[in-house]
Design an enzyme around this catalytic site. Structure first.
Site, mmCIF file in Angstrom:
data_model
loop_
_atom_site.group_PDB
_atom_site.id
_atom_site.type_symbol
_atom_site.label_atom_id
_atom_site.label_comp_id
_atom_site.label_asym_id
_atom_site.label_seq_id
_atom_site.Cartn_x
_atom_site.Cartn_y
_atom_site.Cartn_z
ATOM 1 N N LYS A 161 54.964 18.799 115.084
ATOM 2 C CA LYS A 161 53.975 19.590 115.807
ATOM 3 C C LYS A 161 53.049 18.644 116.568
ATOM 4 O O LYS A 161 52.714 17.572 116.059
ATOM 5 C CB LYS A 161 53.191 20.438 114.795
ATOM 6 C CG LYS A 161 52.210 21.442 115.400
ATOM 7 C CD LYS A 161 51.597 22.304 114.295
ATOM 8 C CE LYS A 161 50.625 23.329 114.839
ATOM 9 N NZ LYS A 161 50.099 24.225 113.771
ATOM 10 N N SER A 169 50.553 29.235 114.669
ATOM 11 C CA SER A 169 50.448 28.326 115.782
ATOM 12 C C SER A 169 51.602 27.314 115.871
ATOM 13 O O SER A 169 51.809 26.713 116.922
ATOM 14 C CB SER A 169 49.134 27.554 115.697
ATOM 15 O OG SER A 169 49.125 26.731 114.544
ATOM 16 N N SER A 212 49.939 29.548 109.911
ATOM 17 C CA SER A 212 50.566 28.930 111.089
ATOM 18 C C SER A 212 51.909 28.271 110.838
ATOM 19 O O SER A 212 52.574 27.870 111.790
ATOM 20 C CB SER A 212 49.624 27.896 111.703
ATOM 21 O OG SER A 212 48.637 28.526 112.463
#
Lengths: 103, 491
Positions: free
Chosen positions: B83, B158, B182
């Site tokens: 990420k 996310s 997330s």
């Protein structure tokens, strides 16, 4: 919906948070914040008399200390490598007070 | 090399050990697939080809010197991606924000370093909601990521890029971070195994902070074992994060034990929650039945304060974010609005133009909630509610070893379908209380919804530092559902 913050409040909050908002953004932000704050209402309605707050999810920790020994860290060059503006070995910023004195 | 996309960790390692292919061939296959397929998905913000090939060559050298993949590390030869809130030296770490568009990491996050140390082949950095504020990856400043199961829909967020990359076979495993759901919600939306470990299992050093008392890093994979092996690689104490714990659990240890004798908690109130779609409810109920069929004992438990978790989270999250994002000062790093004659207007213009709308909203909200007179009304009670929620879980785990719950109330939605911020926040209703209480939760793919024909995950929630319980239950369910498939269009 309850009015938790006025446009005047939102202007003040933006100033604390150091975010410039245009007049039309102030209007929209006031609507958004009032809607979000409204949804937080349940938190104000609990009977929390005598409940100890939890500031950290893992309760039974004690502070951690390490040996006071020197370790390698960033060089000055590495620390400055992402600076938007620099002069020699320093971060460069515009005047703190500005040309016309403080705001 | 054929068939790379659907391979798991063991298959790659068997192939490496028997010299069917080299680590370099694995890396090249992964890079080729990204080049071919990622235009449609847009999971990646940066592909680190050079680092990947370099890491692969090191593994090939170690193999040539006689080491087995297992001796090199738990994920030796496995393509992995991160990420974009995780620092990897020499790469851009943007958090999908204009604020960090040109930022180049001068150091590497501990979890990333450990993943590479464990033999992972670093493929690149993955799209996300800006600063992890969101549940759809639509707030990325660099374009939205598409759900591989239906390119018209969001992958969740996310950690949407991390989830989509695994679902489309653009990485074997990935890392994400979870502050309120997330990791787990995009796991559910993309049919991937997605784990948020107990707070403190994985070091947060080098992760751009959102909510420091809530953030935790965890893996995405297409099987429970791959997720467990990845967590083995990245977990444990790190002197650079004083909240990380000396965890030396082998998360693969009890995967074969089955569910027999496990006590599985079931929360009746969750199943009546407003907004829970019937197709999701049906799948959670079916999962409970599968666990019972496998010999688990189903136990009703109550989490009476779980509904307060939403409002506690939307107090605590923005307050911590406001504090963390104050570091973006346009001086040391990050976006600097040009041409200002005084520092004050440079700050204000840089933060206005560097942060997107949702980031600005959360900073403003946090600033308000922490202001004098307001703090006592929201922030302090939110921390008291946290005590109640934690106590709920402690009580529930006297009666059970793991709790089964929904992950998301619904399957993946279409782009733009949810535009009101308060409605978007509801998509985390079943995941947030776990971050508040600090324990671990994971999403396990449990088939497709009967109405939308899109992936649905079920959530397994363990007690603090007993993450092996949720892995064991997940592995038992995986026996029924099978390993997570690639999204059909990418199979």
């Amino acid at each position: 919906m309850a009015q938790h913050v006025t446009e005047r409040d939102v202007r003040d909050i933006a100033e604390y948070a150091r975010i410039h908002l245009d007049p039309d953004e102030i209007v929209q932000m006031t609507v958004d914040l009032n809607s979000i704050i409204d949804s937080l209402k349940p938190i104000t309605e609990y009977d929390l008399e005598g409940v100890v707050p939890t500031f950290h999810p893992i309760g039974s920790l004690s502070n951690v200390m390490r040996e006071d020994v020197e370790v390698t860290s960033f060089t000055q060059e590495e620390a400055l490598s992402n600076a938007p503006a620099r002069q020699d070995d320093c971060f460069l910023i515009p005047s703190i007070l500005g040309e016309g004195g403080d705001r | 090399m054929a068939g790379f996309a659907s391979m798991g960790v063991r298959e790659i390692q068997v192939g490496l050990a028997s010299k069917d292919f080299s680590a370099r061939e694995v890396a090249q296959a992964a890079l080729e697939r990204i080049a071919k397929c990622d235009d449609e998905v847009h999971a990646y913000l940066e592909v680190t080809e050079e680092l990947a090939l370099q890491a692969a060559d090191q593994i090939d050298e170690a193999l040539a010197s006689g080491k087995s993949p297992a001796e090199i590390g738990p994920i030796a030869g496995v393509p992995i991606a991160f990420k974009d809130n995780m620092n990897l030296k020499g790469t851009h770490t943007t958090c999908s924000s204009r604020m960090l568009e040109s930022y180049v990491s001068p150091y590497t996050a501990t979890c990333v370093a450990r993943a590479i140390q464990a033999g992972g082949i670093p493929l690149g950095k993955l799209n996300m909601d800006e600063f992890a504020f969101g549940s759809s990856t639509e707030t990325s400043a660099f374009g939205r990521t598409h759900n591989p199961w239906d390119l018209e829909r969001v992958p969740g967020g996310s950690s949407g890029g991390s989830a989509a990359a695994v679902a489309a076979g653009l990485a074997t495993v990935t890392l994400g971070s979870d502050t309120g759901g997330s990791i787990r919600q995009p796991g559910s939306f993309t049919g991937t195994v997605a784990v948020k470990p107990t707070y403190g299992v994985v070091s947060r050093y080098g992760i751009v902070a959102f909510g420091s008392s809530l953030d935790q890093v965890g893996p995405f994979a297409r099987s429970v074992e791959d997720a467990a092996l990845t967590l083995n690689a990245i977990s444990g104490h790190d002197p650079l994060d004083c909240t990380s714990q000396p965890v030396d659990t082998d998360f693969t240890a009890n995967l074969a034990e089955g569910a027999k004798g496990m006590r599985v908690g079931f929360v009746p109130a969750f199943m009546e929650a407003q907004g829970l779609e019937p197709e999701v409810k049906a799948i959670v109920e079916q999962a409970a039945k599968h666990l019972a069929d496998a010999g688990a004992e189903l136990v009703e438990v109550e989490l009476p304060n779980a509904q307060a978790a939403m409002s506690a989270y939307y107090v605590l999250g923005p307050c911590e974010a406001f504090s963390n994002l104050s570091r973006f000062d346009s001086v040391r790093y990050g976006y600097c609005d040009p041409g200002h004659k005084d520092l004050g207007s440079q700050y204000e213009a840089s933060r206005a133009n560097g942060f997107g709308p949702e980031a600005r909203r959360r900073i403003m909200l946090g600033s308000y909630l922490l202001s004098a007179g307001v703090y006592d009304k929201y922030y302090y009670p939110a921390q008291q509610v946290r005590t109640l929620i934690t106590a709920d879980y402690t009580r529930a785990y006297e009666k059970c070893d793991v709790i089964l719950a929904p992950v998301s109330p619904r399957t993946a939605f279409k782009f733009g379908e949810i535009s009101d911020p308060t409605s978007m926040y509801l998509s985390d209703m079943f995941t947030i209380s776990i971050n508040i209480a600090g324990n671990g939760g994971m999403s396990l793919p449990a088939g497709l919804g009967a109405d939308t024909h899109l992936p649905v995950g079920v959530q397994l929630i363990g007690p603090q530092f007993k993450d092996e319980n949720m892995f064991r239950a997940a592995a038992a369910l995986e026996q029924v559902y099978g390993k997570a498939p690639l999204a059909p269009a990418f199979a």
